[in-house]
Design an enzyme around this catalytic site. Structure first.
Site, PDB file in Angstrom:
ATOM      1  N   ASP A   1     110.131  79.975  -9.811  1.00 41.82           N
ATOM      2  CA  ASP A   1     109.597  79.928 -11.157  1.00 41.82           C
ATOM      3  C   ASP A   1     108.468  78.892 -11.157  1.00 41.82           C
ATOM      4  O   ASP A   1     108.353  78.073 -10.235  1.00 41.82           O
ATOM      5  CB  ASP A   1     110.698  79.555 -12.151  1.00 41.82           C
ATOM      6  CG  ASP A   1     110.386  80.042 -13.560  1.00 41.82           C
ATOM      7  OD1 ASP A   1     109.199  80.302 -13.855  1.00 41.82           O
ATOM      8  OD2 ASP A   1     111.312  80.143 -14.376  1.00 41.82           O
ATOM      9  N   TRP A   2     107.656  78.919 -12.191  1.00 38.61           N
ATOM     10  CA  TRP A   2     106.438  78.090 -12.211  1.00 38.61           C
ATOM     11  C   TRP A   2     106.808  76.612 -12.261  1.00 38.61           C
ATOM     12  O   TRP A   2     107.480  76.167 -13.181  1.00 38.61           O
ATOM     13  CB  TRP A   2     105.568  78.500 -13.380  1.00 38.61           C
ATOM     14  CG  TRP A   2     104.564  79.576 -13.048  1.00 38.61           C
ATOM     15  CD1 TRP A   2     103.250  79.572 -13.418  1.00 38.61           C
ATOM     16  CD2 TRP A   2     104.735  80.783 -12.289  1.00 38.61           C
ATOM     17  NE1 TRP A   2     102.606  80.708 -12.929  1.00 38.61           N
ATOM     18  CE2 TRP A   2     103.489  81.459 -12.226  1.00 38.61           C
ATOM     19  CE3 TRP A   2     105.829  81.354 -11.626  1.00 38.61           C
ATOM     20  CZ2 TRP A   2     103.308  82.672 -11.554  1.00 38.61           C
ATOM     21  CZ3 TRP A   2     105.655  82.566 -10.949  1.00 38.61           C
ATOM     22  CH2 TRP A   2     104.409  83.199 -10.928  1.00 38.61           C
TER      23      TRP A   2
END
Length: 856
Positions: free
Chosen positions: A234-235
């Site tokens: 995920d970012w």
């Protein structure tokens, strides 16, 4: 991004051959994304950059600011409530068409986390509390998307069920609950659809971050499930270098590298990593790149939108099929023959197409409930009158649709200077009539939310800059108007030549713009006239903002909102009066993206503001009021016993207003079934109180309910919810008969069938739900579990046989003592049901011999 080299790899390239030609420094670069939405190219070897885009209910594209508008489909809880695999497949295909138009190879969806608590900020993004429904709808969506050559990215792996302290929280889950509830939907989707990419969760699982969790990524995903797709973070969800690479995390997103890059070089020197480890990760990127070539989607292509009659029809069908009819005591619905219709409520006039956060996007168009109802009423020869009654927003509604440039085009003009254009530019005494020097760059924009992290010409505008947002405001109602502004930077809000909001003098920090912006400050302007044009201007600078340590390049941000001011008592009085005077009253209430969003969880299950009071007083004034409740997840409804007609609308995407009107006026017979249990109160939820801010113990949240999530928890406690899982009414009625269940094979496969008859006067669709109960088990099991479903459309008087195929997973539980799945010999009850609480038919079957297994 820069144009890529014209000569690239042959589409049938050999992965191992290309891997051998890439220099080690380039391999290291490939382990991290290029900016927010691309993979790193290696042009000397002919490797292009793949493009990604946020999903799961739309394709935003590569820009937050001035991006290409997109279709927004219903939120996942709405799509899940359709219980319609074919619809999910068609939604996936339509999203693939949007990806192709935007040059996108990888869509960041579907979200497949199990719904654990009604308060989860991203609850609307996942399909269901039930792992079977969750995984099956996800699989259909993935198959639709990937049938058109676009990679699905199933996320967030795993137990990413709350937003509070989401980067650090430790989800403490028993092995059995992990396997049966939280991993199960991912397992189903991987078995039935094979998503080409997977995204790890932010959180820890039993003490170890998911992005470096060897048990998750290697032992379960790679070895046990034989998953061969790419694994990305995920970012900003990577917290280690060697550990994440060794665990199997192929790609750190976004770029530039935080935990890779130079850190990988150092780990190689120290022999914490070896070149073979880097090759293992790059190989998966190349394998996905080969699929991107096969798709025919151009690399570094232009971004365009899609708008066809077929797409609009699908959006409308999806919006209608996501609606669940919860009450219709007096057969008020469908509406027919009224002369005057009252539409009341804060969710009626705006089009709340989706929840907030990364799922939100700029819709290509929207139809609000008020617009949809008004259009349908006109065709019926009826008139519509609207009043808000009470407000529900946290931030004032955006000014979109009410602003025009001086040339008459919708939207505003944004201008950028690389130095302050005048001495008084940001001053509260700024002379708005002063002649400013020519700006470095300017661009029109359609809306009043501008997050300037991208979409600005980097060749003309410096990182430090001064900005003017100018437009004219045209109110659609006369009266006093309340305006609000928050910005990333320092600046002021001028309306009709006067400064009304000062955010240039030590502005207080808030949570806007990913925590980079100010608090929202309001001001009221009196006596505006509908249709009259008023100049509006916002001036700001990011000069001080740049020094605050933003984790990415950002030139600031503007969010301006406004709403006609209505005093609270007056608003409710107006609503009561209108409801009394009208033939039909429709009250549209609920939550919106201010309340349900990535980044935070809800504090409680209550409706905001004076909503409950509005409900009670309007229902007293007009007992036959049609209540439309819009939310992604459940809320408390203290007035529910007094409401004779109730619809759950979820967030319906572009066509939410038309889809709702189709159901209200009987053009579509509602067929949705709740994908979530609706509790009467938060305390009844199985996860209570071990959730979120109040449920944490020293940075960890204990999944105390174990396998008894959702309806499983209500049934084991014999606790009555407000509305049970799988529940939903129709404008017709259905009869079930002749349940037939085959004897399970030695491998546990069997089928269940029954006959369904439409016994009413309207055509309609029914969802037959198959639940299984283990009569005697060595371990505690739920009273029953959903293991299959089928949706059937019937004309009045028509009968059809519905068949559901089941496999060994329908009979099994996970035995953590053996670390295996167990299908235990003995008796099982098979139910054909209209909901988890409406069991129509049952019969018993026997499994003659116990067997166990691991894997999918």
């Amino acid at each position: 991004m820069a144009a890529q080299k014209a000569t690239m790899l042959d589409a049938n390239f050999d992965v191992e051959d290309v891997l051998s030609k890439i220099r080690l420094p380039d391999k290291i670069r490939m382990l991290t994304g290029l900016g927010w939405w691309h993979t790193e190219p290696v042009l000397n070897v002919g490797i292009p950059s793949m493009r990604m885009s946020d999903g799961p209910n739309g394709v935003r594209g590569t820009r937050f600011f001035n991006g290409v508008p997109s279709s927004c489909f219903p939120s996942s809880t709405g799509l899940g409530s359709s219980f319609d695999d074919e619809l999910a497949f068609q939604v996936g295909k339509a999203l693939a068409d949007e990806c192709r138009a935007k040059g996108c190879h990888i869509l960041l969806g579907p979200t497949t986390n199990t719904q654990r608590s009604p308060l989860g900020g991203r609850g609307f993004e996942s399909y269901s509390e039930d792992p079977h429904l969750n995984g099956t709808i996800a699989a259909a969506y993935i198959n639709g998307l990937q049938s058109e050559g676009v990679a699905a990215t199933i996320k967030h792996f795993v137990a990413n069920d709350q937003e509070f302290e989401r980067f650090s929280v430790n989800s403490v889950v028993s092995e059995r609950a992990l396997r049966e509830i939280y991993l199960k939907p991912f397992q189903i989707a991987i078995k039935d659809a094979n998503p080409w990419a997977l995204m790890t969760a932010y959180n820890r699982l039993n003490g170890i971050h998911c992005s470096e969790n060897v048990k998750l990524l290697q032992d379960i995903l790679r070895k046990e499930w034989r998953y061969e797709g790419l694994i990305m973070s995920d970012w900003t969800g990577v917290y280690s270098t060697a550990e994440s690479i060794k665990a199997g995390l192929d790609l750190e997103m976004p770029g530039p590298a935080y935990m890779r890059g130079k850190a990988v070089e150092r780990a190689l020197v120290g022999q914490k990593l070896f070149p073979s480890d880097i090759d293992d990760r790059v190989r998966k990127i190349l394998e996905l790149l080969k699929r991107a070539y096969a798709s025919g989607i151009p690399f570094d292509g232009p971004e365009e939108g899609v708008d066809t009659p077929q797409l609009r029809a699908l959006l409308r069908k999806a919006a209608a099929d996501a609606i669940v009819l919860l009450k219709n005591d007096n057969d008020v619905l469908p509406i027919s023959g009224p002369k005057k219709i009252a539409v009341i409520g804060p969710n009626a006039k705006p089009a709340f197409t989706s929840g907030g956060g990364s799922a939100r996007l700029l819709s290509s168009y929207t139809v609000s409930p008020l617009e949809g109802i008004t259009a349908a009423a006109k065709e019926e020869g009826a008139t519509v009158e609207y009043t808000i009654g009470a407000t529900s927003h946290v931030l004032l509604p955006l000014l979109d649709g009410l602003i025009k440039q001086t040339n008459g085009e919708h939207g505003a003009l944004i201008e950028f200077w690389n130095e302050s254009p005048s001495a008084s530019f940001l001053s509260t005494q700024a002379d708005l009539q002063e002649t400013l020097p020519k700006c470095a760059w300017s661009t029109p924009t359609l809306g009043s939310l501008c997050f300037l992290a991208d979409g600005v010409d980097d060749t003309k505008v410096n990182e430090v800059c001064w900005i003017r947002y100018s437009t004219t405001f045209v109110p659609d109602e006369s009266g006093d108007w309340e305006f609000g502004l928050n910005i990333a930077g320092n600046g002021n809000f001028f309306f009709n030549g006067k400064m009304i909001v000062d955010l240039s003098t030590n502005p207080e920090q808030g949570e806007s713009f990913f925590g980079l912006g100010t608090i929202d400050v309001h001001a009221t302007v009196k006596g505006l006239e509908a249709g009259k044009t008023y100049p509006l201007e916002i001036r700001l600078s990011n000069a001080e903002f740049i020094g605050r340590g933003a984790p990415f390049t950002c030139r600031g941000g503007v969010r301006a909102g406004g709403i006609k001011y209505v005093e609270e008592e007056e608003g409710i009085r107006n609503a009561v009066k209108l409801a009394k005077e009208s033939d039909v009253a429709i009250l549209v209430i609920g939550l919106n993206h201010d309340w349900e969003s990535e980044g935070f969880d809800r504090k409680d299950m209550k409706l905001p503001g004076l909503m409950n009071r509005l409900m009670s007083e309007v229902l007293e004034a007009n007992p036959d009021t049609i209540v439309v409740h819009q939310s992604g997840t459940p809320t408390e409804m203290p007035w529910v016993d007094n409401a004779k007609t109730l619809l759950q609308a979820f967030y319906g995407g572009n066509e939410l207003g038309n889809g709702l009107a189709d159901v209200l006026f009987g053009r579509v017979n509602p067929s949705g079934k709740l994908s979530l249990t609706f509790p009467k109160r938060l305390q009844d939820s199985p996860s209570y109180p071990s959730f979120g801010e109040k449920g944490e113990e020293y940075g960890q949240v204990l999944y105390n309910e174990g396998i008894f999530v959702g309806y499983r928890g209500f049934e084991i406690k014999d606790l009555k919810p407000m509305f049970p899982f799988g529940y939903g009414l129709s404008y017709t009625t259905f009869d079930y008969s002749d349940l037939q269940v085959g004897q399970p094979t030695a491998g546990g496969s069997f089928s269940a069938s029954c006959t369904v008859k439409n016994t009413g006067k309207r055509s309609g669709a029914e969802v037959v739900q198959i639940y299984i109960s283990d009569v005697v088990s060595s371990l505690p099991r739920p009273a029953k579990e959903l293991k299959g479903y089928a949706k059937v459309l019937l004309t009045p008087g028509e009968s059809k046989m519905v068949k559901v195929d089941l496999d060994r997973h329908a009979l099994s539980y996970y035995d953590n003592r053996q670390s295996r799945w167990v299908a235990e010999a003995g008796e099982f009850v098979v139910y054909a049901a209209a909901s988890s609480d409406d069991l129509r038919l049952s019969t018993k079957i026997s499994l003659l011999k116990t067997f166990t297994w691991t894997g999918l």
